[in-house]
Scaffold this active site. Structure first.
Site, mmCIF file in Angstrom:
data_model
loop_
_atom_site.group_PDB
_atom_site.id
_atom_site.type_symbol
_atom_site.label_atom_id
_atom_site.label_comp_id
_atom_site.label_asym_id
_atom_site.label_seq_id
_atom_site.Cartn_x
_atom_site.Cartn_y
_atom_site.Cartn_z
ATOM 1 N N ASP A 18 0.815 -1.214 0.000
ATOM 2 C CA ASP A 18 0.000 0.000 0.000
ATOM 3 C C ASP A 18 0.851 1.269 0.000
ATOM 4 O OD1 ASP A 18 -2.401 -1.462 0.009
ATOM 5 O OD2 ASP A 18 -2.398 -1.610 2.188
ATOM 6 N N CYS A 103 -1.054 5.206 18.005
ATOM 7 C CA CYS A 103 0.140 5.266 17.166
ATOM 8 C C CYS A 103 -0.038 6.291 16.051
ATOM 9 C CB CYS A 103 0.449 3.894 16.577
ATOM 10 S SG CYS A 103 1.887 3.874 15.491
ATOM 11 N N CYS A 200 0.894 -3.924 15.809
ATOM 12 C CA CYS A 200 2.195 -3.919 15.140
ATOM 13 C C CYS A 200 3.319 -4.443 16.014
ATOM 14 C CB CYS A 200 2.513 -2.509 14.650
ATOM 15 S SG CYS A 200 2.477 -1.236 15.911
#
EC number: 2.8.1.13
Length: 375
Positions: A18, A103, A200
């Site tokens: 992406d 984040c 993540c």
């Protein structure tokens, strides 16, 4: 006519398809593109391989292929202080946080945006599936992207006007299959790279094992709402409201219905469970939220309005009435229909049709003015 070559765009490149296609499209449109890889976490996996190193190798290959300069920046300190400590604090308090939103708010669109501006960037670009629109007054609005299945406005819901007016989303009018096709046609090395999933900093690791490294687990009783002990839990932080899997409870003489988590009692270290998907204790008619942020700026006065809302990712929108309190930046949100498994710590995200209005953090849920879940 605007000369794009005089507009510098710093692209946050993760090594995934992406963000790579985002950089490619901007380069094709004539912008002065700079790729930057962010390292937010020391993410050595269980095999001793640092996945960030592998991702950065992909960034370098893509940047070389499309002909842009690239850099690497380390935000591990900022991530640890602003995101991970928040994550631990919320779990310790019995809530279920969403670190991806924090984040975005504190690192990707704050520290990283500041870094991009230091590189004389006019804009920051990301590989998120979201869309912005500027109205006649120069105000930037956050909109749903073309690909509703990949819509990431939920995770961007607590950004401010100052942040989003500096951001470009090159994938806003593309679907994921279209993005992969563009990557393949351009010969990008990561065209078929699988999407990253989960939080993540956990990656593919076992969530319970990871969390126990930082927060010692304290087991306790699983009890019914009337106090009957029916099992043992491994630690309240491992369970979320509405959870069915992993309870280890079977049917009873009274019912064969599955068990669900309906609450937590932190003082007694008890996990409250009940049989039946439609347990009344799972349904709220109102929630309270704090830290409310609106993309176009927070209202200066108390206000009431109709909207639709999500209180978990990929959930279908539900109708709500919002009572916003300007002084405290809090809100009471009333559901048109009772809502199931509203979870403290998760995000409330508000929409008006295709526009994402903003959001906040869920503090508590109520049914008939009685606080649910005991967290």
């Amino acid at each position: 006519m605007v000369d794009n070559s005089k507009i510098r765009v710093v692209v946050g490149m993760s090594g995934g398809v992406d963000s790579s296609v985002s950089a490619l499209l901007l380069k094709q449109q004539g912008y002065d593109v700079v790729g930057v890889f962010m390292k937010n976490w020391d993410d050595t996996n269980d095999d001793g391989v640092c996945t960030a190193t592998e991702d950065y190798e992909d960034v370098k290959k893509v940047a070389d292929k499309i002909g842009i300069p690239y850099y690497s920046i380390n935000f591990e300190k900022e991530y640890w202080e602003r995101v991970f400590q928040y994550f631990l604090k919320e779990y310790k308090a019995g809530r279920t946080p969403n670190p991806d939103i924090m984040c975005n708010t504190e690192v990707k669109f704050k520290s990283f945006l500041e870094y991009a501006l230091d590189l004389d960037a006019d804009y920051l670009a990301m590989g998120h599936y979201a869309k912005t629109m500027v109205d006649e007054n120069g105000v930037t609005h956050m909109m749903r992207p073309k690909d509703g299945n990949k819509d990431q406005t939920y995770f961007l819901s607590q950004l401010t006007q100052e942040q989003i007016k500096r951001v470009m989303f090159p994938l806003q009018d593309l679907t994921k299959p279209e993005v992969r096709r563009i990557a393949e046609e351009a010969g990008l090395v990561n065209a078929k790279k699988k999407d990253s999933t989960g939080i993540c900093f956990i990656g593919e690791r076992n969530f319970k094992h990871f969390l126990s490294e930082f927060l010692p687990a304290q087991g306790g009783d699983m009890v019914t709402p009337d106090g009957k002990v029916v099992g043992h839990h491994a630690g309240l932080m491992y369970y979320t409201i509405g959870q069915r899997q992993g309870l280890g409870l079977g049917s009873t003489k009274e019912s064969t219905a599955p068990w669900f988590v309906v609450g937590k009692d932190l003082e007694k270290n008890q996990l409250i469970v009940e049989q039946g998907y439609d347990s009344p204790r799972l349904y709220a008619d109102r929630l309270q939220a704090s830290g409310m942020t609106f993309f176009t700026g927070n209202p200066e006065e108390d206000t009431e309005f109709k909207a639709t809302a999500k209180f978990r990712y990929r959930q279908c929108d539900v109708g709500v009435t919002v009572k916003y309190y300007a002084a405290s930046k809090t809100a009471d949100v009333y559901f048109d229909e009772p809502a199931r498994a509203v979870t403290p710590g998760q995000a409330l995200v508000l929409y008006n049709g295709e526009e994402c209005l903003g959001g906040g953090n869920i503090d508590a849920a109520f049914k008939d003015d009685k606080k649910l879940q005991l967290v």
